[in-house]
Write a protein that holds these residues in place. Sequence first.
Motif, PDB file in Angstrom:
ATOM      1  N   PRO A 191       6.456  -4.539  -7.739  1.00  0.00           N
ATOM      2  CA  PRO A 191       6.194  -5.571  -8.267  1.00  0.00           C
ATOM      3  C   PRO A 191       6.092  -5.584  -9.602  1.00  0.00           C
ATOM      4  O   PRO A 191       6.268  -6.857  -9.978  1.00  0.00           O
ATOM      5  N   LEU A 192       5.896  -4.558 -10.526  1.00  0.00           N
ATOM      6  CA  LEU A 192       5.837  -4.386 -11.852  1.00  0.00           C
ATOM      7  C   LEU A 192       7.852  -4.802 -12.417  1.00  0.00           C
ATOM      8  O   LEU A 192       7.884  -5.443 -12.827  1.00  0.00           O
ATOM      9  N   PHE A 241      11.821   3.173  -5.313  1.00  0.00           N
ATOM     10  CA  PHE A 241      11.074   2.832  -7.178  1.00  0.00           C
ATOM     11  C   PHE A 241      10.419   3.304  -7.325  1.00  0.00           C
ATOM     12  O   PHE A 241      10.593   3.760  -8.804  1.00  0.00           O
ATOM     13  N   GLY A 242       9.734   4.295  -6.544  1.00  0.00           N
ATOM     14  CA  GLY A 242       8.550   5.160  -7.133  1.00  0.00           C
ATOM     15  C   GLY A 242       9.009   6.387  -8.022  1.00  0.00           C
ATOM     16  O   GLY A 242       8.526   6.629  -9.040  1.00  0.00           O
ATOM     17  N   ALA A 265       3.864   5.967  -6.748  1.00  0.00           N
ATOM     18  CA  ALA A 265       3.859   4.846  -6.938  1.00  0.00           C
ATOM     19  C   ALA A 265       4.713   3.604  -7.649  1.00  0.00           C
ATOM     20  O   ALA A 265       5.273   2.948  -8.088  1.00  0.00           O
ATOM     21  N   GLY A 266       5.408   3.608  -6.242  1.00  0.00           N
ATOM     22  CA  GLY A 266       6.386   2.413  -5.866  1.00  0.00           C
ATOM     23  C   GLY A 266       5.665   1.873  -5.212  1.00  0.00           C
ATOM     24  O   GLY A 266       5.578   0.635  -5.436  1.00  0.00           O
ATOM     25  N   ILE A 267       4.288   1.265  -4.871  1.00  0.00           N
ATOM     26  CA  ILE A 267       3.330   0.519  -4.594  1.00  0.00           C
ATOM     27  C   ILE A 267       3.483  -0.289  -5.721  1.00  0.00           C
ATOM     28  O   ILE A 267       2.734  -1.466  -5.902  1.00  0.00           O
ATOM     29  N   MET A 294       8.851  -8.116 -14.839  1.00  0.00           N
ATOM     30  CA  MET A 294       9.808  -8.006 -15.794  1.00  0.00           C
ATOM     31  C   MET A 294      10.968  -8.770 -15.159  1.00  0.00           C
ATOM     32  O   MET A 294      11.372  -9.543 -16.131  1.00  0.00           O
ATOM     33  N   SER A 295      11.203  -9.149 -13.944  1.00  0.00           N
ATOM     34  CA  SER A 295      12.323 -10.062 -13.664  1.00  0.00           C
ATOM     35  C   SER A 295      11.630 -10.964 -14.274  1.00  0.00           C
ATOM     36  O   SER A 295      12.780 -11.622 -14.720  1.00  0.00           O
TER      37      SER A 295
END
Length: 439
Positions: free
Chosen positions: A300-301, A412-413, A294-296, A305-306
């Motif tokens: 990038p998500l 992050f995941g 999920a971190g992968i 969003m940024s």
Amino acid sequence: MRTLLVLVTYLSFSLLCPLITNAAEFLSGQEVTIAADETWDGDVYVSAQSVNIAGTVKGDLVVCAQKLHVTGTIEGGVFAACQQILLEGDCGRTCRLASQVAEVGEGAKLDGDLVAAGYSLTVNQDAVISGDLVYAGFQTLLRGEIARNVWAAVNRAELFGGVGGELSITTAGSHAPDPLMTDEFWPGTPLVKIPRVPSGLTIHDSATVGSKLIYNSPSEADISAMAKVTGPIEWIEPASPGKEPQQKMDYAWQQIKRFLTILAMGVLMIVVCPQTTGGVVEQIIQRPIASFLAGIVAVPLSVVMSVLVIALIVAIPMGFGWLDFDGLAVAGSFIASFAAVTYLGSLAFYFVFGAAVITCITLGRVVFSDHRITSRGPMILMLGFGLIFYVVLTCVPFLGMGIFVTAILFGFGGIFLWFMGKVLAGSAENRPRAATDGK
């Protein structure tokens, strides 16, 4: 320099490469054992304190544990991150190991390469590695046979066995201090004995090197006249730095400051948002592979969003400006800027500190597996314990960047899965309530 470049390439692209499988089995618990009469088809993923593999695994074996002992047959490769690793069976493909102490036992056969990093690596007599050996750590003791090349960057190394190809190694001088880690370091009965390797490079009478020998060291290696080296012997003596003691003090002080900074940020996270921090850690403990994968997606998500948030700074004021509402353009600009600063600041904090804090607490949670996170106190204790491992591992040459990237992906995941779980749980609670209101 060539040795260092080869090690960077191998450890970056081999040790940390993602695993893609068609079928897999996931095992966890205090102690996981695959008996000698068991055969497992496909890949096997294991998360436990102690793992014993005596049977047959027809795919890859992926392990995160304190102890890993393999006496059976792994038809694929072994991917392991453990404190102690002992391989005494057969492995069909490349093995990638990250451990404090690892040993390839007598009679073990590794048909591929061995790529490893840690404190100590031993290849015992009658052990055979059919490919290359790539190792970065404190010390290595080679008594077995390596069919191809050896590339290593260590403090000290000792060769009794054979190297079929080139031996290219970087070591410290022959007067380096003795190692600090001993067998008494391990609680209970150690799975792997830590050998005492003399400082520098030592090559004994029984050793053979099928090609050239290149070693980078401040002092000349102790090479027996009876040792058989087919190719030329090249000694690369590094230039002696004039301010080495001061550099060591500066480096030690930097690590202490980094430890205290992450500790302070971690305590702040635990005090301000204990439920979120604990929930993310439990998510990683319960679903480690899913959290990593999920971190992968999440990293990038978050970047996408940024970009969207920054775009809102321009879009919202322009939108209100086109509608020509008095004062709303200014208010919209303020709201958009505040949201952007809040989001980007939180994202930057989590990227620099938060992911490392989550990883440290997770490491401590693995060690204290009998104690669930119930309050802030245990969580701070797990943070301090795991932070020691995190700082030490990131100081290992060529391994630090891999640990940092892994921490980012897990952090992050884990928070992505935790957030999605909250969203789905809230939706599930609202659906029956809406049905009841309709009646």
